[in-house]
Design a protein around this motif. Sequence first.
Motif, PDB file in Angstrom:
ATOM      1  N   GLY A  39      43.302  11.191 -16.989  1.00  0.00           N
ATOM      2  CA  GLY A  39      42.309  11.553 -16.338  1.00  0.00           C
ATOM      3  C   GLY A  39      42.051  13.052 -15.789  1.00  0.00           C
ATOM      4  N   PRO A  40      40.940  13.423 -15.427  1.00  0.00           N
ATOM      5  CA  PRO A  40      41.042  14.967 -14.991  1.00  0.00           C
ATOM      6  C   PRO A  40      41.669  15.016 -13.820  1.00  0.00           C
ATOM      7  CG  PRO A  40      38.816  14.151 -15.607  1.00  0.00           C
ATOM      8  CD  PRO A  40      39.605  12.995 -15.664  1.00  0.00           C
ATOM      9  N   PRO A  41      42.153  16.377 -13.504  1.00  0.00           N
ATOM     10  CA  PRO A  41      42.922  16.556 -12.168  1.00  0.00           C
ATOM     11  C   PRO A  41      42.315  16.369 -10.964  1.00  0.00           C
ATOM     12  CG  PRO A  41      43.203  18.519 -13.901  1.00  0.00           C
ATOM     13  CD  PRO A  41      42.130  17.415 -14.236  1.00  0.00           C
ATOM     14  N   GLY A  42      42.928  15.631 -10.186  1.00  0.00           N
ATOM     15  CA  GLY A  42      42.069  15.235  -8.692  1.00  0.00           C
ATOM     16  C   GLY A  42      41.412  14.150  -9.007  1.00  0.00           C
ATOM     17  N   GLY A  43      41.226  13.125 -10.293  1.00  0.00           N
ATOM     18  CA  GLY A  43      40.378  12.248 -10.005  1.00  0.00           C
ATOM     19  C   GLY A  43      38.867  12.448 -10.401  1.00  0.00           C
ATOM     20  N   GLN A  46      33.424   9.611  -7.426  1.00  0.00           N
ATOM     21  CA  GLN A  46      33.099   8.378  -7.565  1.00  0.00           C
ATOM     22  C   GLN A  46      31.450   8.012  -7.873  1.00  0.00           C
ATOM     23  OE1 GLN A  46      33.641   6.105  -3.978  1.00  0.00           O
ATOM     24  NE2 GLN A  46      35.798   5.929  -4.443  1.00  0.00           N
ATOM     25  N   SER A  47      30.633   9.314  -7.665  1.00  0.00           N
ATOM     26  CA  SER A  47      29.152   9.211  -7.886  1.00  0.00           C
ATOM     27  C   SER A  47      28.863   9.433  -9.246  1.00  0.00           C
ATOM     28  CB  SER A  47      28.393  10.276  -7.187  1.00  0.00           C
ATOM     29  OG  SER A  47      29.280  11.666  -7.310  1.00  0.00           O
ATOM     30  N   LEU A  48      29.792   9.879 -10.199  1.00  0.00           N
ATOM     31  CA  LEU A  48      29.473  10.336 -11.554  1.00  0.00           C
ATOM     32  C   LEU A  48      29.522   9.189 -12.492  1.00  0.00           C
ATOM     33  CD1 LEU A  48      31.334  13.886 -12.044  1.00  0.00           C
ATOM     34  CD2 LEU A  48      28.789  13.203 -11.186  1.00  0.00           C
ATOM     35  N   ALA A  71      35.160  12.578 -18.765  1.00  0.00           N
ATOM     36  CA  ALA A  71      36.270  12.499 -19.622  1.00  0.00           C
ATOM     37  C   ALA A  71      36.083  13.749 -20.678  1.00  0.00           C
ATOM     38  CB  ALA A  71      36.356  11.082 -20.571  1.00  0.00           C
ATOM     39  N   PRO A  72      36.585  14.869 -20.149  1.00  0.00           N
ATOM     40  CA  PRO A  72      36.484  15.920 -21.097  1.00  0.00           C
ATOM     41  C   PRO A  72      37.295  15.865 -22.422  1.00  0.00           C
ATOM     42  CG  PRO A  72      36.921  16.629 -18.909  1.00  0.00           C
ATOM     43  CD  PRO A  72      36.988  15.102 -18.801  1.00  0.00           C
ATOM     44  N   SER A  73      36.621  16.295 -23.386  1.00  0.00           N
ATOM     45  CA  SER A  73      37.513  16.048 -24.835  1.00  0.00           C
ATOM     46  C   SER A  73      37.125  17.213 -25.654  1.00  0.00           C
ATOM     47  CB  SER A  73      36.741  14.600 -25.315  1.00  0.00           C
ATOM     48  OG  SER A  73      35.412  14.849 -25.489  1.00  0.00           O
ATOM     49  N   LEU A  74      37.913  17.045 -26.810  1.00  0.00           N
ATOM     50  CA  LEU A  74      37.380  17.846 -28.164  1.00  0.00           C
ATOM     51  C   LEU A  74      37.142  16.799 -29.334  1.00  0.00           C
ATOM     52  CD1 LEU A  74      40.872  20.211 -27.952  1.00  0.00           C
ATOM     53  CD2 LEU A  74      38.427  20.924 -27.419  1.00  0.00           C
ATOM     54  N   GLY A 133      36.507  22.388  -7.979  1.00  0.00           N
ATOM     55  CA  GLY A 133      35.138  23.111  -7.708  1.00  0.00           C
ATOM     56  C   GLY A 133      34.851  23.755  -9.097  1.00  0.00           C
ATOM     57  N   PRO A 134      34.284  25.232  -8.744  1.00  0.00           N
ATOM     58  CA  PRO A 134      33.854  25.731 -10.028  1.00  0.00           C
ATOM     59  C   PRO A 134      35.179  26.169 -11.172  1.00  0.00           C
ATOM     60  CG  PRO A 134      34.224  27.473  -8.067  1.00  0.00           C
ATOM     61  CD  PRO A 134      34.363  25.975  -7.681  1.00  0.00           C
ATOM     62  N   ALA A 135      36.254  26.042 -10.629  1.00  0.00           N
ATOM     63  CA  ALA A 135      37.401  26.220 -11.762  1.00  0.00           C
ATOM     64  C   ALA A 135      37.591  24.909 -12.671  1.00  0.00           C
ATOM     65  CB  ALA A 135      38.579  26.532 -10.984  1.00  0.00           C
ATOM     66  N   ALA A 136      36.664  23.832 -12.282  1.00  0.00           N
ATOM     67  CA  ALA A 136      36.821  22.545 -13.147  1.00  0.00           C
ATOM     68  C   ALA A 136      36.609  22.959 -14.652  1.00  0.00           C
ATOM     69  CB  ALA A 136      35.962  21.618 -12.723  1.00  0.00           C
ATOM     70  N   PRO A 137      35.617  23.338 -15.002  1.00  0.00           N
ATOM     71  CA  PRO A 137      35.554  23.835 -16.573  1.00  0.00           C
ATOM     72  C   PRO A 137      36.584  25.043 -17.074  1.00  0.00           C
ATOM     73  CG  PRO A 137      33.376  24.234 -15.101  1.00  0.00           C
ATOM     74  CD  PRO A 137      34.323  24.068 -14.341  1.00  0.00           C
TER      75      PRO A 137
END
Length: 320
Positions: A39-43, A46-48, A71-74, A133-137
């Motif tokens: 799963g993504p860094p930091g988990g 819960q709201s998503l 769940a980011p993916s290619l 934060g804004p660095a997630a993408p």
Amino acid sequence: MLRLLTSLLAALMLAGACAFAPSVPAITEGEVIYLWPDGPPGGVPQSLTEHIVHRDNPFGLPDRAAHDVTAPSLTIFRPAVPDGSAILIIPGGGYRWVVMDKEGFEGARHFASRGATVYVLRYRLPHQGWAAGPAAPLQDAQRAMRLIRSRAAEDGIDPDRVVVMGFSAGGHLAGLLATRFYEAVYAPLDRADSLSARPDGAALIYPVVTFTQPHAHAGSRTNMLGPEPSEAASASWSLETLVHPSMPPVLLMHAADDAAVPVENSLILHAALRVAGVPVALHIFETGGHGFGLRGLEGTPLAAWPDLVRDWGRGKGLLD
């Protein structure tokens, strides 16, 4: 050769590493690779709850957007006869959602039919409570580029011929990858993260570039930085402030009558890249608006844009 050997070793080490298969809505054809094994860094906030919205369009074509990506993916599009080149496509959506068909899968099918192995990125959105934060993408984009290189032997690609292609806000994210590829924005997970996240070329199609006035795309800026970002924050996430000579070559493409993301975005970045000594090409269409993708272009000058990308890539030794 050294990078290829490294990629072969990484591919072996990664066998089964990305087995993370969350319960998210299907929106694909072909193979999907999840970026983060656990799963993504930091988990996940819960709201998503990730979901797909089907949008109307005058062409009667699928037009799906991924909302609240968890769940980011290619998604991989394989050519019948691979030529060794690879393209990472980053769709747009104003950092509010990810436009998967119009700016993702359709372009992927087009370029795969001409020999490239294409990977479409489904990435997280920066305003939704992620630890980064804004660095997630950017975390997702860096991880995607490294995973692509780790699969070089498996997918039949040359790890030195990987182009990133971004549209609109996806162009901003592709630009962040091309400028900030060297930054450690997440903790390494496996051998893939020992590989470079630097793309070998960057094609930015009607990109969001600046978050400063008067040419900022307000929606992308708000979704990235909040409703009232400071001038310093806006400048620090504007691509024109991030350019440096170690960047890959860049292709910019825009329509002069773009009413959503003003053409000045590409003009500003073109000027900054020239000052930095980065190889850059710029093509401006007289008309075409925003978000033209590949739909409804027959008989118009816009129909030439995919071939312009291939000609540019061929000239750089990146595409065939």
